[in-house]
Design an enzyme around this catalytic site. Structure first.
Site, mmCIF file in Angstrom:
data_model
loop_
_atom_site.group_PDB
_atom_site.id
_atom_site.type_symbol
_atom_site.label_atom_id
_atom_site.label_comp_id
_atom_site.label_asym_id
_atom_site.label_seq_id
_atom_site.Cartn_x
_atom_site.Cartn_y
_atom_site.Cartn_z
ATOM 1 N N ASP A 73 2.323 -9.147 9.090
ATOM 2 C CA ASP A 73 0.887 -9.372 8.941
ATOM 3 C C ASP A 73 0.663 -10.878 8.828
ATOM 4 O OD1 ASP A 73 -0.187 -6.448 8.421
ATOM 5 O OD2 ASP A 73 1.696 -6.664 7.333
ATOM 6 N N GLY B 144 4.962 -9.991 4.043
ATOM 7 C CA GLY B 144 5.668 -9.903 5.317
ATOM 8 C C GLY B 144 4.988 -10.698 6.417
ATOM 9 N N GLN C 146 -2.720 -12.148 7.638
ATOM 10 C CA GLN C 146 -2.877 -11.886 6.204
ATOM 11 C C GLN C 146 -2.144 -12.952 5.386
ATOM 12 O OE1 GLN C 146 -2.513 -7.846 4.410
ATOM 13 N NE2 GLN C 146 -0.448 -8.485 3.883
ATOM 14 N N GLN D 139 -10.326 -2.945 2.008
ATOM 15 C CA GLN D 139 -9.843 -3.538 3.259
ATOM 16 C C GLN D 139 -9.873 -2.562 4.426
ATOM 17 O OE1 GLN D 139 -5.901 -4.368 1.363
ATOM 18 N NE2 GLN D 139 -5.059 -3.825 3.352
ATOM 19 N N VAL E 171 10.727 -6.895 9.732
ATOM 20 C CA VAL E 171 11.839 -5.944 9.772
ATOM 21 C C VAL E 171 11.530 -4.917 10.857
ATOM 22 C CG1 VAL E 171 13.159 -4.250 8.460
ATOM 23 C CG2 VAL E 171 12.304 -6.325 7.339
ATOM 24 N N MET F 237 0.837 -1.206 0.000
ATOM 25 C CA MET F 237 0.000 0.000 0.000
ATOM 26 C C MET F 237 0.874 1.258 0.000
ATOM 27 S SD MET F 237 -3.411 -0.908 2.129
ATOM 28 C CE MET F 237 -2.755 -0.554 3.748
ATOM 29 N N GLY F 238 2.172 1.122 -0.265
ATOM 30 C CA GLY F 238 3.030 2.296 -0.389
ATOM 31 C C GLY F 238 3.496 2.842 0.951
ATOM 32 N N GLY G 2 10.913 -2.333 5.651
ATOM 33 C CA GLY G 2 10.188 -3.599 5.556
ATOM 34 C C GLY G 2 9.784 -3.880 4.115
ATOM 35 N N HIS G 3 9.168 -2.876 3.467
ATOM 36 C CA HIS G 3 8.788 -3.036 2.060
ATOM 37 C C HIS G 3 10.020 -3.299 1.192
ATOM 38 C CE1 HIS G 3 5.452 -0.251 3.499
ATOM 39 N NE2 HIS G 3 4.760 -1.259 2.994
#
Ligand code: AMP
Length: 282
Positions: free
Chosen positions: A150, A147, A153, A61, A176, A30-31, A36-37
């Site tokens: 979540d 990741g 998820q 969501q 992370v 989601m930017g 982490g991303h």
């Protein structure tokens, strides 16, 4: 790095790679990128010839009282960071392009979506599963990276992919953290300096809980009670949403800590709702 916002163009680009024999790894996000991303993108790099990152703040969501409109957005910065992490294609669809006004098809994994975050976020995982299914069907990647922050998820997506026979390998990536232990999150930006100073207590509590288990604590109920006391003392500005011990795969509650067990927590801290988790006996 190419930036595409039209879903059909994205689908065509992924298909042309496939037809040339080039494989694809997808990283849905989601930017508001943080390390982490970027770790997920670097994880994806050796998995395939091409890496695509989707950046989509998925309205489906978010609950009606959640932070959809306030969610941090900075496309220029995100594009630069994704390029530096070795991304080939950034997919940035508009909400209207992903959901037709009469969109009517939903993917739901209710058994895994009911507990943990699903209890206070009804419909959240239905929105996640639906958008991830759409992204996987557009891109048809060989692998997709998510990741472990979540965890629920990730469990929902693994089950959906298995149940629907979607031909993709789902890769989990370890959480992370900031130097002080706080799990990185785009929502950490909501914290005031005072809240940010207190926030590391969330993961400190998880490490403390794991130490209790190593010292012989074997009852999940006692663990949760002790951890609630720890948070009352060390995370005084926070309001615990849940502290739960579950089976890492089924997400069913676990009472005996001597088998596989995941400790998962969610805490409201100021405007942010922070989540974290830890496997207890590895
Ligand atoms: P988000 O943009 O928050 O939807 O996250 C996109 C992906 O990055 C999801 O698979 C998240 O689980 C993952 N992610 C977010 N924060 C972290 C983190 N601190 N460590 C590892 N993965 C993360």
């Amino acid at each position: 790095m190419e930036i595409i916002s039209d879903p059909t163009t994205f689908q065509e680009r992924c298909r042309s790679w496939r037809e040339k024999g080039q494989s694809l790894a997808l990283v849905p996000t989601m930017g508001a990128f943080h390390q982490g991303h970027l770790s997920l993108m670097r994880h994806a790099r050796p998995l395939a010839d091409k890496v695509a990152v989707s950046l989509f703040v998925n309205p489906a969501q978010f609950g009606p009282r959640e932070d959809l409109s306030a969610y941090p957005r900075d496309l220029d910065r995100d594009a630069r960071l994704a390029r530096e992490a070795g991304t080939d294609l950034l997919f940035t669809p508009a909400a209207g392009a992903m959901y037709a006004p009469d969109h009517a098809t939903w993917v739901d994994v209710p058994d895994l979506a009911r507990g943990l975050c699903g209890r206070s976020r009804p419909g959240h995982f239905r929105g996640v599963a639906t958008v991830v299914a759409k992204l996987l069907l557009l891109a048809l990647p060989r692998a997709a990276v998510f990741g472990e922050k979540d965890w629920q998820q990730l469990a929902v997506i693994r089950r959906m992919v298995r149940d629907l026979h979607i031909p993709v390998r789902i890769e989990g990536h370890a959480i992370v953290r900031e130097a002080d232990g706080l799990a990185m999150s785009s929502r950490n930006a909501y914290l005031t300096p005072e809240e940010r100073a207190m926030a590391p207590a969330l993961s400190q509590g998880l490490r403390q809980a794991r130490a209790w288990v190593r010292e012989g604590l074997s009852e999940a109920r006692v663990l949760a009670e002790r951890l609630a006391l720890f948070y009352a003392g060390n995370l005084a500005l926070g309001r615990v949403d849940y502290i739960e011990v579950v089976d890492p795969a089924s997400l069913e509650p676990v009472e005996d800590l001597r088998g596989p067990a995941l400790l998962a927590v969610a805490v409201h801290l100021g405007r942010a709702r922070l989540i974290d988790n830890m496997l207890l006996n590895v």
